[in-house]
Design an enzyme around this catalytic site. Structure first.
Site, PDB file in Angstrom:
ATOM      1  N   LYS A 177       0.743  -0.966   0.345  1.00  0.00           N
ATOM      2  CA  LYS A 177       0.436   0.364  -0.516  1.00  0.00           C
ATOM      3  C   LYS A 177       0.859   1.004  -0.020  1.00  0.00           C
ATOM      4  O   LYS A 177       1.731   1.283   1.072  1.00  0.00           O
ATOM      5  CB  LYS A 177      -0.708   0.348   1.730  1.00  0.00           C
ATOM      6  CG  LYS A 177      -1.850   0.651   1.206  1.00  0.00           C
ATOM      7  CD  LYS A 177      -2.103   2.124   2.670  1.00  0.00           C
ATOM      8  CE  LYS A 177      -1.025   3.402   2.331  1.00  0.00           C
ATOM      9  NZ  LYS A 177      -1.758   4.402   1.680  1.00  0.00           N
ATOM     10  N   GLU A 252      10.480   1.844  10.217  1.00  0.00           N
ATOM     11  CA  GLU A 252      11.152   2.918  10.499  1.00  0.00           C
ATOM     12  C   GLU A 252      10.462   4.158  10.078  1.00  0.00           C
ATOM     13  O   GLU A 252       9.517   4.960   9.850  1.00  0.00           O
ATOM     14  CB  GLU A 252      12.051   2.883   8.520  1.00  0.00           C
ATOM     15  CG  GLU A 252      12.401   1.653   8.199  1.00  0.00           C
ATOM     16  CD  GLU A 252      14.167   1.383   9.226  1.00  0.00           C
ATOM     17  OE1 GLU A 252      14.491   2.381   9.947  1.00  0.00           O
ATOM     18  OE2 GLU A 252      14.104  -0.086   9.708  1.00  0.00           O
ATOM     19  N   CYS A 286      13.745  11.374   6.132  1.00  0.00           N
ATOM     20  CA  CYS A 286      14.188  10.736   7.038  1.00  0.00           C
ATOM     21  C   CYS A 286      15.232  11.398   7.810  1.00  0.00           C
ATOM     22  O   CYS A 286      15.788  11.505   8.549  1.00  0.00           O
ATOM     23  CB  CYS A 286      13.763   9.375   7.354  1.00  0.00           C
ATOM     24  SG  CYS A 286      14.630   8.190   6.499  1.00  0.00           S
ATOM     25  N   GLU A 387      10.012  16.846  14.646  1.00  0.00           N
ATOM     26  CA  GLU A 387      10.171  16.571  13.000  1.00  0.00           C
ATOM     27  C   GLU A 387       9.270  17.454  12.302  1.00  0.00           C
ATOM     28  O   GLU A 387       7.970  17.462  12.599  1.00  0.00           O
ATOM     29  CB  GLU A 387       9.870  15.391  12.897  1.00  0.00           C
ATOM     30  CG  GLU A 387      10.545  15.092  11.201  1.00  0.00           C
ATOM     31  CD  GLU A 387      10.092  13.734  10.818  1.00  0.00           C
ATOM     32  OE1 GLU A 387       9.299  13.007  10.950  1.00  0.00           O
ATOM     33  OE2 GLU A 387      11.051  12.714   9.917  1.00  0.00           O
TER      34      GLU A 387
HETATM   35  P1  NAP Z   1       2.841   8.737   7.267  1.00  0.00           P
HETATM   36  O1  NAP Z   1       1.874   9.844   7.041  1.00  0.00           O
HETATM   37  O2  NAP Z   1       2.745   8.357   8.757  1.00  0.00           O
HETATM   38  O3  NAP Z   1       2.531   7.531   6.308  1.00  0.00           O
HETATM   39  C1  NAP Z   1       3.022   6.454   5.522  1.00  0.00           C
HETATM   40  C2  NAP Z   1       1.944   5.249   5.233  1.00  0.00           C
HETATM   41  O4  NAP Z   1       1.254   4.895   6.555  1.00  0.00           O
HETATM   42  C3  NAP Z   1       1.787   5.769   4.014  1.00  0.00           C
HETATM   43  O5  NAP Z   1       1.469   4.617   3.065  1.00  0.00           O
HETATM   44  C4  NAP Z   1       0.151   6.346   5.189  1.00  0.00           C
HETATM   45  O6  NAP Z   1      -0.976   6.187   3.736  1.00  0.00           O
HETATM   46  C5  NAP Z   1      -0.336   5.189   5.304  1.00  0.00           C
HETATM   47  N1  NAP Z   1      -1.222   5.242   7.130  1.00  0.00           N
HETATM   48  C6  NAP Z   1      -1.103   6.360   7.236  1.00  0.00           C
HETATM   49  N2  NAP Z   1      -2.097   6.141   7.835  1.00  0.00           N
HETATM   50  C7  NAP Z   1      -2.032   4.580   8.010  1.00  0.00           C
HETATM   51  C8  NAP Z   1      -2.786   4.236   9.529  1.00  0.00           C
HETATM   52  N3  NAP Z   1      -3.359   4.133  10.059  1.00  0.00           N
HETATM   53  N4  NAP Z   1      -3.112   2.678   9.209  1.00  0.00           N
HETATM   54  C9  NAP Z   1      -2.088   2.424   8.685  1.00  0.00           C
HETATM   55  N5  NAP Z   1      -1.338   2.397   7.472  1.00  0.00           N
HETATM   56  C10 NAP Z   1      -1.754   4.418   7.858  1.00  0.00           C
HETATM   57  O7  NAP Z   1       4.391   9.863   7.217  1.00  0.00           O
HETATM   58  P2  NAP Z   1       4.355  10.123   5.502  1.00  0.00           P
HETATM   59  O8  NAP Z   1       4.054  11.744   5.426  1.00  0.00           O
HETATM   60  O9  NAP Z   1       3.739   9.515   4.104  1.00  0.00           O
HETATM   61  O10 NAP Z   1       5.858   9.994   5.744  1.00  0.00           O
HETATM   62  C11 NAP Z   1       6.681  11.344   6.216  1.00  0.00           C
HETATM   63  C12 NAP Z   1       7.295  10.789   7.694  1.00  0.00           C
HETATM   64  O11 NAP Z   1       8.328   8.984   7.379  1.00  0.00           O
HETATM   65  C13 NAP Z   1       8.311  11.225   8.187  1.00  0.00           C
HETATM   66  O12 NAP Z   1       8.292  11.095   9.723  1.00  0.00           O
HETATM   67  C14 NAP Z   1      10.011  10.531   7.827  1.00  0.00           C
HETATM   68  O13 NAP Z   1      10.995  10.468   8.458  1.00  0.00           O
HETATM   69  C15 NAP Z   1       9.231   9.190   7.422  1.00  0.00           C
HETATM   70  N6  NAP Z   1      10.560   8.146   7.088  1.00  0.00           N
HETATM   71  C16 NAP Z   1      11.224   7.068   7.480  1.00  0.00           C
HETATM   72  C17 NAP Z   1      12.116   6.650   6.787  1.00  0.00           C
HETATM   73  C18 NAP Z   1      12.704   5.816   7.495  1.00  0.00           C
HETATM   74  O14 NAP Z   1      13.437   4.387   6.918  1.00  0.00           O
HETATM   75  N7  NAP Z   1      13.182   6.049   9.187  1.00  0.00           N
HETATM   76  C19 NAP Z   1      11.942   7.234   5.830  1.00  0.00           C
HETATM   77  C20 NAP Z   1      10.795   8.285   5.171  1.00  0.00           C
HETATM   78  C21 NAP Z   1      10.463   8.454   5.707  1.00  0.00           C
HETATM   79  P3  NAP Z   1      -1.312   7.507   3.349  1.00  0.00           P
HETATM   80  O15 NAP Z   1      -0.129   8.319   2.515  1.00  0.00           O
HETATM   81  O16 NAP Z   1      -2.515   7.023   2.595  1.00  0.00           O
HETATM   82  O17 NAP Z   1      -1.975   8.498   4.189  1.00  0.00           O
END
Ligand code: NAP
Length: 496
Positions: A177, A252, A286, A387
């Site tokens: 997804k 992650e 990230c 963040e």
């Molecule tokens: P996000 O809002 O947490 O979303 C990540 C994924 O989770 C998306 O596919 C999202 O779907 C899904 N999601 C949201 N709510 C969910 C739920 N209740 N149940 C299951 N899945 C759910 O994060 P983002 O804005 O896409 O990405 C930015 C974040 O990712 C930052 O905090 C960044 O630091 C982190 N990141 C971490 C790494 C690492 O390796 N540590 C690498 C890259 C990014 P939708 O898009 O449909 O909402």
């Protein structure tokens, strides 16, 4: 409304399928607002169908010899290479990173395909001596089952490959997804997997909100592993929900990464590293640097050098090769970034440059934020703790290496840190005492290589790592086989 935009579908069990409701959501270019296409607004029904398809495919995929599974991944690498430019352009249009960066994103996928392709001929277990005569013991890796990959938008090809390729080479099947902001890049990746010869049903892609599709994956009894990358807030929710059915969960999550600059640092080198780490990918990595922990003796000089360079950065559409900094992913993230400028000012930090939405000319069509620098930031301010995930950098002054390390470690995240110093002893102390998953010496906080474990401490992760050999641990179960060829009952672990 009539439109000529493409309408895309889920790919489940080897068939293209719309959402049962027929509903879709739209995908837009964050630099221009241009409509890129419509994707199925899927929900629980589609997620469940995809899990069942993956479960059905598992029975045969796990029995395909691992070297053959690896060969398919190798072909995926070849195809990604062949389509690299086209994929990079699609990605830039979809999420804004400049072309150099989206080419790098695809390259990570290529590297991972070759690396995990090679694992098809290794997947090492081990054999060690056993206590009893005429007996042997072997530890081997087993596939686990259906892996749900939930991925963010900032690395729309690289991150899915970091999850799917080790899962696949180990014999698992996948439901992915992708983030709702970047469905197209993930779809292209899945198409390439099938072009390379993947059997139907082994990878299934379902588009739709985390709150419905993601949620269904967290609860489905046939999902054995959840591999999640995203915010710490979403990750915590994933862990709690998946724990109810005892799924294995690899998380992650967020970062608040710091570059430490000591008084003996090569400041020219530090400026290059900070500029790239803080404003590359518009700060939406990230591993992006959002704190510079600087020795007070060089703070003023470093600020001046950096500001001169920040103010030369060109904002714009990432497809333009002259642009340095692309857009912010969407309107709500732009708002969030700007709110931190207001928070920083209210907390008493000094806004040195940036701090506003960029609206001149063509920029008004997209979501652009000026590269921003605050000084006089105290380590406990929200600016220094939370963040932001945008081009906002905070300077925190310190008087010593010990203080720098303490400030570095005092956040709820622990992904990546860097130190600039010419002193080998300081490097050793930083190496020993910095509590992050990644440490760079005399380089910025970004630029991990796929053959090493990737991940972080504290609120960044839950102890697992992606990539490298460690990445396989998430997707395999250890099985130990003892063979007793003595012809009699021999008892281990019993005093005789
Ligand atoms: P996000 O809002 O947490 O979303 C990540 C994924 O989770 C998306 O596919 C999202 O779907 C899904 N999601 C949201 N709510 C969910 C739920 N209740 N149940 C299951 N899945 C759910 O994060 P983002 O804005 O896409 O990405 C930015 C974040 O990712 C930052 O905090 C960044 O630091 C982190 N990141 C971490 C790494 C690492 O390796 N540590 C690498 C890259 C990014 P939708 O898009 O449909 O909402």
């Amino acid at each position: 409304m009539t439109t000529t935009a493409n309408v895309y579908q889920n790919y489940i069990g080897g068939k293209w399928q719309s959402a049962q409701s027929g509903e879709t959501f739209s995908n837009h270019n964050p630099a221009t607002g241009e409509l890129l296409g419509y994707f199925p607004l899927s929900g629980e029904v589609e997620a469940n169908t995809a899990v069942e398809a993956a479960r059905a495919a598992f029975d045969s995929w796990r029995l395909v010899p691992a070297p053959k599974r690896g060969e398919i991944l190798f072909r995926v690498g070849e195809l990604l290479k062949q389509h690299k430019e086209e994929l990079a352009r699609t990605m830039t249009q979809e999420m804004g990173k400049i072309l150099k960066e989206t080419r790098g994103d695809v390259q990570e996928g290529i590297d991972m395909a070759y690396y995990m392709g090679g694992e098809g001929r290794r997947l090492f277990g081990y054999s060690v001596p056993v206590e009893l005569p005429n007996k042997s013991g072997v530890a081997m890796r087993d596939a686990i089952g259906v892996v749900a990959c939930i991925t963010p938008w900032n690395f729309p090809i690289a991150i899915p490959t970091w999850k799917m390729f080790p899962a696949l080479v180990a014999g698992n099947t996948v439901v992915i997804k992708p983030a709702s902001d970047t469905p197209l890049s993930a779809l292209r990746l899945v198409e390439i997997l099938y072009e390379a010869g993947l059997p139907k049903g082994v990878v299934n892609i379902v588009f739709g909100p985390g709150g419905t599709v993601g949620e269904a994956l967290l609860h489905h009894p046939n999902v054995a592993v959840i591999s999640f990358t995203g915010s710490t807030e979403s990750g915590r929710h994933v862990a709690v929900e998946a724990a109810k059915s005892l799924k294995r969960v690899s998380l992650e999550m967020g970062g608040k990464n710091a570059v430490i600059v000591m008084d003996d640092a090569d400041l020219d080198l530090a400026v290059e590293g900070i500029l790239w780490s803080a404003y590359g990918t518009t700060g939406q990595r990230c591993t992006a640097c959002s704190r510079v922990i600087v020795h007070s003796a060089v703070s003023k000089k470093l600020t001046g050098m950096l500001v001169a360079r920040i103010e030369q950065l060109r904002l714009g559409n990432g497809l333009d090769e002259n642009v340095d900094v692309g857009p912010i992913i969407n309107a709500s993230q732009l708002e969030k970034i700007h709110s931190y400028t207001e928070i920083g000012k209210a907390e008493g930090a000094t806004l040195v440059t940036g701090g506003e939405i960029a609206r001149e000319g063509e920029l008004a069509r997209g979501h652009f934020y000026r590269p921003t620098l605050f000084t006089n930031v105290r380590p406990t301010m929200r600016l220094a703790q939370e963040e932001i995930f945008g081009p906002t950098l905070s300077f925190i002054e310190v008087q010593s290496l010990d203080e720098a390390i303490a400030v570095n470690n005092a956040t709820k995240f622990g992904l990546s840190s860097a130190i600039y110093t010419q002193d080998a002893n300081r490097v050793q102390r930083a190496t020993r005492d910095i509590t992050t998953g990644i440490l760079y010496v005399n380089s910025g906080t970004t630029g991990a290589e796929i053959q090493f474990p990737f991940g972080g401490t504290r609120g960044t992760g839950n102890g697992h790592r992606e990539a490298g050999l460690a990445g396989l641990d998430v997707f395999t179960e250890w099985k130990v086989v003892y063979t007793d060829y003595s012809g009699k009952l021999q008892k281990a672990q019993i005093d005789t």
